[in-house]
Design a protein around this motif. Structure first.
Motif, short mmCIF file in Angstrom:
data_model
loop_
_atom_site.label_atom_id
_atom_site.label_comp_id
_atom_site.label_asym_id
_atom_site.label_seq_id
_atom_site.Cartn_x
_atom_site.Cartn_y
_atom_site.Cartn_z
N ARG A 150 0.83 -1.24 0.07
CA ARG A 150 -0.10 0.05 0.05
C ARG A 150 0.83 1.26 0.02
O ARG A 150 0.48 2.31 -0.55
N ALA A 151 2.17 1.34 0.71
CA ALA A 151 2.94 2.59 0.74
C ALA A 151 3.32 2.69 -0.64
O ALA A 151 3.26 3.98 -1.07
N SER A 152 3.71 1.62 -1.42
CA SER A 152 4.06 1.99 -2.74
C SER A 152 3.09 2.52 -3.77
O SER A 152 3.36 3.16 -4.70
N LEU A 153 1.80 1.87 -3.47
CA LEU A 153 0.98 2.31 -4.27
C LEU A 153 0.34 3.50 -4.34
O LEU A 153 -0.04 4.50 -5.24
N GLU A 154 0.76 4.28 -2.89
CA GLU A 154 0.46 5.66 -3.01
C GLU A 154 1.39 6.63 -3.64
O GLU A 154 1.01 7.46 -4.38
N ALA A 155 2.54 6.15 -3.62
CA ALA A 155 3.69 6.87 -4.37
C ALA A 155 3.31 6.57 -5.98
O ALA A 155 3.72 7.52 -6.81
N LEU A 156 2.64 5.61 -6.57
CA LEU A 156 2.40 5.26 -7.66
C LEU A 156 1.05 5.90 -8.11
O LEU A 156 0.60 5.79 -9.35
N HIS A 157 0.55 6.91 -7.18
CA HIS A 157 -1.06 7.43 -7.34
C HIS A 157 -2.07 6.24 -7.86
O HIS A 157 -2.68 6.49 -9.02
N CYS A 158 -2.01 5.09 -7.18
CA CYS A 158 -3.08 4.22 -7.42
C CYS A 158 -4.42 4.89 -6.74
O CYS A 158 -4.59 4.97 -5.78
N VAL A 159 -5.40 4.97 -7.95
CA VAL A 159 -6.57 5.46 -7.63
C VAL A 159 -7.81 4.42 -7.22
O VAL A 159 -8.68 4.61 -6.69
N ALA A 160 -7.51 3.23 -7.79
CA ALA A 160 -8.49 2.11 -7.82
C ALA A 160 -7.93 0.83 -7.68
O ALA A 160 -7.02 0.45 -8.71
N TRP A 161 -8.15 -0.26 -6.68
CA TRP A 161 -7.42 -1.34 -6.81
C TRP A 161 -8.61 -2.44 -6.48
O TRP A 161 -9.47 -2.24 -5.46
N ARG A 162 -9.39 -2.89 -7.71
CA ARG A 162 -10.65 -3.77 -7.42
C ARG A 162 -10.08 -5.07 -7.70
O ARG A 162 -9.89 -5.55 -8.62
N VAL A 163 -10.71 -5.71 -6.63
CA VAL A 163 -10.75 -7.04 -6.29
C VAL A 163 -11.90 -7.74 -6.96
O VAL A 163 -12.94 -7.52 -6.56
N VAL A 164 -11.73 -8.95 -7.76
CA VAL A 164 -12.96 -9.67 -8.00
C VAL A 164 -12.81 -10.95 -7.50
O VAL A 164 -11.74 -11.76 -7.52
N GLU A 165 -13.60 -11.34 -6.68
CA GLU A 165 -13.57 -12.49 -6.04
C GLU A 165 -14.87 -13.37 -5.79
O GLU A 165 -15.84 -12.72 -6.41
N GLN A 166 -14.81 -14.52 -5.12
CA GLN A 166 -16.13 -15.30 -4.78
C GLN A 166 -17.01 -14.41 -3.96
O GLN A 166 -16.65 -13.54 -2.92
N GLU A 167 -18.21 -14.56 -3.96
CA GLU A 167 -19.28 -13.86 -3.27
C GLU A 167 -19.03 -13.80 -2.00
O GLU A 167 -19.05 -12.61 -1.36
N HIS A 168 -18.42 -14.84 -1.32
CA HIS A 168 -18.35 -14.56 0.34
C HIS A 168 -17.40 -13.73 0.81
O HIS A 168 -17.36 -13.08 1.54
N TYR A 169 -16.22 -13.61 -0.29
CA TYR A 169 -15.11 -12.70 -0.11
C TYR A 169 -15.53 -11.42 -0.23
O TYR A 169 -15.11 -10.46 0.54
N VAL A 170 -16.34 -11.20 -1.44
CA VAL A 170 -16.80 -10.05 -1.85
C VAL A 170 -17.73 -9.18 -0.34
O VAL A 170 -17.43 -8.04 -0.22
N VAL A 171 -18.60 -10.14 0.20
CA VAL A 171 -19.31 -9.78 1.34
C VAL A 171 -18.40 -9.14 2.53
O VAL A 171 -18.24 -8.16 3.22
#
Ligand SMILES: C[S@@+](CC[C@H](N)C(=O)[O-])C[C@H]1O[C@@H](n2cnc3c(N)ncnc32)[C@H](O)[C@@H]1O
Length: 254
Positions: free
Chosen positions: A94-115
């Motif tokens: 997450r620290a590196s992602l801030e430096a890379l200006h990451c604005v969206a990290w979207r995880v696609v997962e199984q339903e119960h993980y999403v919940v």
């Protein structure tokens, strides 16, 4: 005697699924929730497959891929992490992602993980989605990340085609064990009790078929052996041979 991770060979997913447990098992998610809480709350540096680690260890090939994707993103890196658990790689970097200006990290997962993810792991950048279509709405994706997931899907090429259809500028794969020859092979993975136990079907896809599924739309720009904590390449004994886990970086365009 060393643990036999992979047992049997099967012709169809249904046949293997009948004789094994499943990646949908509630006990697997429970371990991942517990370990992910430790990371989120600063008690652990990162988590993988429900194991928490205390010493930070960035994934260098992933960071290189994200940096390349970020440099063409116009200042706002957008990532789709298919099978990304509760944000394992997001929290790890997450620290590196801030430096890379990451604005969206979207995880696609199984339903119960999403919940579970939506309930207690989302933030301004990290979000959870039950399907690729939902996770890809809006601006173009810069990069799709698939780490140790393609092999656990009943129809891996269908998911691959769907992702290729979105045309992310980059595609990064890691922890993917491929076999030589033109035939995908299917077995059952047995997890030792000290790592949570359980079993599920797993593909060892044909390297030629995997590369073929991306060629035409994507160009292979990097390829490496996966190194985990021990620094030695991760390698599996299966079908009477040794198969290393590999990583690949592809760029859109020929
Ligand atoms: C071995 S873990 C890898 C997790 C993470 N990407 C990493 O590299 O540490 C496999 C992941 O694939 C997910 N998965 C299994 N079937 C899936 C499906 N049909 N759609 C999305 N994710 C799935 C599991 O829930 C699990 O989080």
């Amino acid at each position: 005697v060393s643990w036999e991770w992979f047992r049997g060979e099967f012709e169809t997913w249904d046949e293997a699924a009948r004789l094994s447990g499943s990646y949908a098992a509630e006990a697997i998610l429970e371990r991942v929730v517990a370990a992910s809480r430790d990371v989120r709350d600063g008690r652990a540096a990162y988590e993988r497959d429900g194991c928490a680690f205390s010493v930070a260890r960035p994934n260098a090939p992933l960071l290189t891929a994200l940096a390349r994707a970020a440099s063409g993103s116009g200042g706002g890196l957008r990532v789709l992490d298919f099978g990304g658990a509760l944000g394992s790689l997001y929290w790890q970097h997450r620290a590196s992602l801030e430096a890379l200006h990451c604005v969206a990290w979207r995880v696609v997962e199984q339903e119960h993980y999403v919940v579970a993810g939506r309930h207690e792991f989302e933030d301004d950048v990290l979000s959870f989605w039950p399907d690729i279509a939902g996770a890809s709405r809006g601006k173009d994706l810069d990069i799709a990340v698939l780490s140790s997931v393609l092999q656990y899907l009943p129809a891996p090429y269908t998911t691959l085609e769907e992702l290729v259809g979105l045309a992310p500028h980059w595609m990064f794969f890691d922890r993917l064990a491929l076999v030589v020859g033109g035939r995908d092979r299917l077995t059952i993975e047995h997890v030792p009790a000290e790592l949570g136990g359980g079993s599920y079907p797993v593909w060892f896809l044909s390297e030629a078929r995997f590369l073929d599924a991306l060629s035409g739309r994507y160009r292979l720009v990097d390829r490496f052996l996966t190194r985990l904590e021990g620094e030695t390449p991760e390698c599996w004994e299966v079908f009477g041979t040794n198969v290393p886990n590999q990583g690949f970086l592809f760029r859109l365009g020929e």
